[in-house]
Design an enzyme around this catalytic site. Structure first.
Site: not given
Ligand code: HMH
Length: 220
Positions: A47, A87, A139, A209
């Site tokens: 991520d 973040e 989001e 996702e």
């Molecule tokens: C894969 N989807 C993914 N990573 C993230 N950080 C978000 C959504 C939301 O910020």
């Protein structure tokens, strides 16, 4: 009225796909307290790569927004740009906490696929409406997935609560709702072909996702 109905209608129409993305066995295992920590670390490192790509994506949404005749959404999108800076620091800090070396991580296939999708938005031909719809649903999947991990009855391990709060907080929920209002307002004024493209982007994000959670939770 009609204006508020589009995103809600999509969520109904694609309910199964939405549930697969927001109640995935990986995030549900966080809530159950049965999460495999090596999967969690894999998610974290992948991520981080995603979020770096997401910075450029949000910047492209902001740019498209600013080019609009009526760019009153600018401040809300700009808020997204501002919070992504925090973040990135959070990811680095979290990685240190878990002993993950972010410098040595390469993207796995599902992540690369998602990043390529994000990169396609830098094309000026892609409309603001489609881009902001994409931003909103990306989001929202995290908001809903991690929000569930801190809802009543959760057994989320205390050391993962910070992660869940990051996307599951009431503030982030409000942010997603403000994006949703923008999307519904834009869609109400958009021609049918643009609405169709936005809906396709919505379902594409849900698939990507699911792929991202799958990649994180299963060893490849
Ligand atoms: C894969 N989807 C993914 N990573 C993230 N950080 C978000 C959504 C939301 O910020």
């Amino acid at each position: 009225g009609v204006e508020a109905a589009t995103t809600a209608a999509w969520m109904e129409r694609h309910r199964q796909m939405y549930e697969r993305a927001t109640r995935h066995p990986f995030t549900v295992s966080i809530r159950d307290g049965t999460v495999d920590m090596s999967a969690f670390k894999r998610w974290l490192s992948q991520d981080y790569i995603f979020v770096r790509e997401f910075v450029a994506f949000i910047a492209s949404v902001l740019l498209k927004c600013c080019k609009q005749a009526e760019s009153s959404d600018m401040e809300i999108i700009l808020g997204g740009v501002a919070s992504i800076s925090d973040e990135l620091s959070w990811f680095k800090n979290e990685a240190t906490k878990w002993g993950v070396d972010l410098a040595s991580v390469s993207p796995l296939e599902s992540n690369s696929e998602y990043c390529r999708f994000l990169q396609s938005f830098t094309e000026p031909e892609i409309s603001y409406v489609v881009a902001v719809t994409t931003f909103w649903i990306i989001e929202t999947v995290y908001q809903d997935s991690f929000g569930f991990c801190i809802e009543e009855g959760n057994k989320t391990p205390p050391e993962l609560l910070g992660t869940c709060q990051r996307w599951g907080s009431p503030e982030f929920k409000q942010y997603c709702k403000s994006l949703q209002r923008i999307v519904d307002r834009c869609l109400a004024k958009a021609p049918a072909d643009v609405v169709k493209s936005a809906e396709e982007a919505f379902t594409r994000v849900l698939q990507l996702e699911v792929g991202f959670w799958e990649m994180s939770s299963s060893q490849s």
